[in-house]
Design a protein around this motif. Structure first.
Motif, mmCIF file in Angstrom:
data_model
loop_
_atom_site.group_PDB
_atom_site.id
_atom_site.type_symbol
_atom_site.label_atom_id
_atom_site.label_comp_id
_atom_site.label_asym_id
_atom_site.label_seq_id
_atom_site.Cartn_x
_atom_site.Cartn_y
_atom_site.Cartn_z
ATOM 1 N N VAL A 13 4.662 10.897 0.832
ATOM 2 C CA VAL A 13 4.762 9.557 1.078
ATOM 3 C C VAL A 13 6.145 9.081 -0.023
ATOM 4 O O VAL A 13 6.690 7.990 1.264
ATOM 5 C CB VAL A 13 3.366 8.734 0.119
ATOM 6 C CG1 VAL A 13 3.398 6.866 0.413
ATOM 7 C CG2 VAL A 13 2.483 9.629 0.919
ATOM 8 N N GLU A 23 2.189 1.644 -3.586
ATOM 9 C CA GLU A 23 1.155 2.231 -4.470
ATOM 10 C C GLU A 23 1.422 3.668 -4.173
ATOM 11 O O GLU A 23 0.855 4.472 -5.066
ATOM 12 C CB GLU A 23 0.032 1.391 -3.908
ATOM 13 C CG GLU A 23 -0.241 0.090 -4.640
ATOM 14 C CD GLU A 23 -1.020 -0.476 -4.335
ATOM 15 O OE1 GLU A 23 -2.085 0.387 -3.954
ATOM 16 O OE2 GLU A 23 -1.595 -1.941 -4.351
ATOM 17 N N ALA A 24 1.184 3.896 -2.884
ATOM 18 C CA ALA A 24 0.962 5.625 -2.433
ATOM 19 C C ALA A 24 2.301 6.752 -3.052
ATOM 20 O O ALA A 24 1.864 7.788 -3.416
ATOM 21 C CB ALA A 24 0.667 5.658 -1.191
ATOM 22 N N SER A 25 3.240 5.623 -2.654
ATOM 23 C CA SER A 25 4.173 6.502 -3.712
ATOM 24 C C SER A 25 4.660 6.591 -4.626
ATOM 25 O O SER A 25 5.447 7.736 -4.948
ATOM 26 C CB SER A 25 5.529 5.591 -2.948
ATOM 27 O OG SER A 25 6.229 4.958 -3.399
ATOM 28 N N ARG A 31 0.762 -1.366 -0.068
ATOM 29 C CA ARG A 31 -0.412 -0.005 0.257
ATOM 30 C C ARG A 31 0.707 0.876 -0.184
ATOM 31 O O ARG A 31 0.498 2.744 -0.907
ATOM 32 C CB ARG A 31 -0.586 0.218 1.145
ATOM 33 C CG ARG A 31 -1.311 -0.883 0.845
ATOM 34 C CD ARG A 31 -2.679 -1.192 0.183
ATOM 35 N NE ARG A 31 -2.330 -1.817 -0.922
ATOM 36 C CZ ARG A 31 -2.326 -3.483 -1.020
ATOM 37 N NH1 ARG A 31 -2.450 -4.063 -0.491
ATOM 38 N NH2 ARG A 31 -1.840 -3.183 -2.383
ATOM 39 N N VAL A 86 -4.475 9.122 0.041
ATOM 40 C CA VAL A 86 -4.344 8.890 -0.535
ATOM 41 C C VAL A 86 -5.201 7.765 -1.597
ATOM 42 O O VAL A 86 -5.478 8.536 -2.847
ATOM 43 C CB VAL A 86 -2.574 8.982 -1.221
ATOM 44 C CG1 VAL A 86 -2.043 8.503 -2.744
ATOM 45 C CG2 VAL A 86 -1.899 10.157 -0.338
ATOM 46 N N LEU A 87 -4.722 6.669 -1.618
ATOM 47 C CA LEU A 87 -5.258 5.895 -1.931
ATOM 48 C C LEU A 87 -6.877 5.699 -2.561
ATOM 49 O O LEU A 87 -7.531 6.089 -2.778
ATOM 50 C CB LEU A 87 -5.138 4.081 -1.618
ATOM 51 C CG LEU A 87 -3.481 3.613 -1.910
ATOM 52 C CD1 LEU A 87 -2.646 2.931 -0.989
ATOM 53 C CD2 LEU A 87 -2.759 3.123 -3.177
ATOM 54 N N ASP A 94 1.517 10.221 -4.573
ATOM 55 C CA ASP A 94 1.602 11.172 -3.259
ATOM 56 C C ASP A 94 3.407 11.874 -3.245
ATOM 57 O O ASP A 94 4.103 11.092 -2.292
ATOM 58 C CB ASP A 94 1.157 10.897 -2.313
ATOM 59 C CG ASP A 94 1.131 12.316 -0.747
ATOM 60 O OD1 ASP A 94 0.254 12.959 -0.899
ATOM 61 O OD2 ASP A 94 1.789 11.891 0.364
ATOM 62 N N ARG A 104 -1.777 8.342 5.707
ATOM 63 C CA ARG A 104 -1.999 8.929 4.710
ATOM 64 C C ARG A 104 -1.535 8.582 3.193
ATOM 65 O O ARG A 104 -2.592 8.731 2.805
ATOM 66 C CB ARG A 104 -0.236 10.285 4.091
ATOM 67 C CG ARG A 104 0.185 11.347 3.264
ATOM 68 C CD ARG A 104 1.053 11.534 3.432
ATOM 69 N NE ARG A 104 0.855 12.178 2.291
ATOM 70 C CZ ARG A 104 0.407 13.833 1.892
ATOM 71 N NH1 ARG A 104 0.321 14.196 3.375
ATOM 72 N NH2 ARG A 104 0.512 14.666 1.485
ATOM 73 N N SER A 105 -1.644 7.319 3.686
ATOM 74 C CA SER A 105 -1.308 6.255 2.243
ATOM 75 C C SER A 105 -2.919 5.413 1.687
ATOM 76 O O SER A 105 -2.787 5.628 0.763
ATOM 77 C CB SER A 105 0.045 5.372 2.342
ATOM 78 O OG SER A 105 1.086 5.569 2.279
ATOM 79 N N ARG A 120 -8.064 7.481 -5.046
ATOM 80 C CA ARG A 120 -7.771 7.100 -5.858
ATOM 81 C C ARG A 120 -8.286 6.937 -6.727
ATOM 82 O O ARG A 120 -8.858 6.887 -8.556
ATOM 83 C CB ARG A 120 -5.978 7.100 -6.071
ATOM 84 C CG ARG A 120 -6.040 6.010 -7.678
ATOM 85 C CD ARG A 120 -4.684 4.969 -7.788
ATOM 86 N NE ARG A 120 -4.983 3.715 -6.810
ATOM 87 C CZ ARG A 120 -4.404 3.091 -6.339
ATOM 88 N NH1 ARG A 120 -3.016 3.023 -7.587
ATOM 89 N NH2 ARG A 120 -4.926 2.177 -6.287
#
Length: 439
Positions: A406, A398-400, A395, A435-436, A403, A431-432, A439
């Motif tokens: 991240v 994916e967020a990195s 996760r 963000v996801l 964002d 935060r991750s 999305r």
């Protein structure tokens, strides 16, 4: 200390010698191939290597001005957007503070060797260590043969020392030497990864003026036949060249055929495709096979002789796809410095050193093992809580991709500036998740 002895003159051994020069009247480095190093001791020297930003910082700490020397010789320093990371073909957000040094390992080692051997109390002897000499519970020297001699026992010579460092790499015979002299060898963790990689060099022009490093990796938990772009890396190095490495696991390892190599490059991210289409191949393609990651657990021993230190790949050798090896060597040198500056006696077992280095090695091992275990052919061993760790790390990855905040934290872990536990902090996980969900 009067004399310290370093067995092995590769990257880890040279840095250990530099640290020991601050604490010993004399430091002797034993290297069978002399001042030019050895392709025998590190057969992967010609492959593309990464010096992560933490390793870069440690190198400049021990050899001030080395970066300037490297850049003057043609190396490239990538900063911010000049260092690009892709996941499954998607460019990750820029981390302005990110840096990466572009140079071949041979070029880097040549400069490190020259600087280290210029230290007045460090000397290099062309010789091969064959055994340890003990005085009770302490190592007090080594037996060795000259590089010109055969391995016959009548030609063994002896050299006494207050501290001996094993920097002989993955093939170190230290375990058998300890057993021969009545000590236990360190237990070893192994993880079979079956990684193959191939490196080629190309003439570099103005085709990618704003790129120094481009690295492409598969997405979280994706198989190598399922991801959207080939995994590989492109680095601008000395001599106006591009160094390109393509990697593959199990039966998908790259070979030496130029056309097949170029075809893989054309399935990679845009910068690597552009080099394949516009630049001329320079020389042969070199391949290397990495069978398994290894980690020797010295802190699990109940007793250990004084006067003995182990560094570099002789302690741990992890999947080179993550570029941690050279940086681990620099951190081993800094761990040795911290140990000696604490006032520890070389006559006593170096438990404090092994604990310091163990924390670094375990962090690198956890990062590489968590990623390797996502490959279908890697069967373990699985660490406790692996499924949860894997889910959380996927996760964050994916967020990195989306964002910048991240990604900054993620790249700090990748570059070994932060411990992997930074990726499990509640604030980053929250935060991750946000963000996801957006999305």
């Amino acid at each position: 200390m009067r004399r310290a002895i370093v067995m092995g003159g590769s990257f880890a051994g040279l840095l250990a010698a530099r640290v020991l020069a601050d604490h010993a009247s004399e430091v002797v480095v034993l290297e069978p191939d002399g001042a030019n190093g050895s392709s025998h001791g590190a057969p992967h020297r010609h492959q593309l290597h990464a010096l992560l930003s933490m390793g870069h910082a440690q190198l400049d700490r021990w050899l001030p001005g080395l970066t300037e020397d490297l850049l003057a010789g043609g190396a490239r320093l990538g900063v911010g957007a000049e260092v690009s990371y892709y996941v499954d073909g998607v460019l990750k957000p820029c981390v302005p503070s990110n840096t990466m040094l572009g140079a071949t390992r041979l070029f880097l080692e040549e400069h490190v060797r020259r600087r280290v051997l210029a230290v007045p109390n460090i000397s290099l002897v062309r010789a091969q260590a064959r055994d340890l000499i003990f005085d009770g519970a302490k190592v007090c020297g080594i037996r060795f043969t000259s590089a010109c001699d055969t391995m016959t026992s009548d030609k063994l010579a002896e050299l006494d020392g207050d501290l001996v460092v094993d920097a002989m790499g993955r093939s170190s015979r230290l375990g058998s030497w300890l057993l021969r002299n009545g000590w236990d060898s360190a237990p070893m963790d192994r993880m079979r990864v079956d990684l193959g990689y191939a490196t080629a060099e190309f003439h570099r022009g103005n085709e990618l003026p704003g790129t120094v490093i481009a690295h492409a990796s598969p997405g979280p938990a994706s198989g190598y036949r399922q991801h959207l772009s080939e995994p590989g890396a492109l680095v601008a190095v000395e001599g106006n060249r591009w160094s390109v490495v393509m990697v593959g696991y199990n039966d998908y390892r790259p070979g030496r055929d130029p056309e097949a190599f170029l075809e893989r490059m054309r399935r990679c991210v845009a910068p690597i495709r552009e080099v394949a289409d516009q630049c001329k191949l320079d020389g042969d393609i070199r391949t290397f096979y990495f069978r398994e990651s290894q980690r020797r657990r010295f802190t699990r021993l109940k007793r250990f002789p004084g006067g003995l230190i182990v560094a570099g790949d002789a302690v741990a050798s992890v999947n080179p796809a993550y570029g941690q090896g050279l940086t681990l060597a620099t951190l081993a040198a800094s761990s040795l410095s911290a140990h000696l500056r604490s006032g520890a006696s070389p006559r006593e077992p170096a438990w404090d050193y092994f604990r310091r280095l163990g924390a670094v090695v375990d962090a690198a091992w956890n990062v590489s093992a968590t990623a390797d275990l996502a490959q279908p052919h890697v069967s373990g061993p699985y660490p406790p809580g692996y499924r949860l760790i894997r889910w959380a790390s996927d996760r964050v990855v994916e967020a990195s991709i989306i964002d910048p905040t991240v990604n900054k934290e993620f790249m700090a872990v990748v570059n070994m500036r932060k411990h992997p536990r930074a990726l499990t902090r509640p604030r980053l996980l929250l935060r991750s998740a946000r963000v996801l969900s957006r999305r």
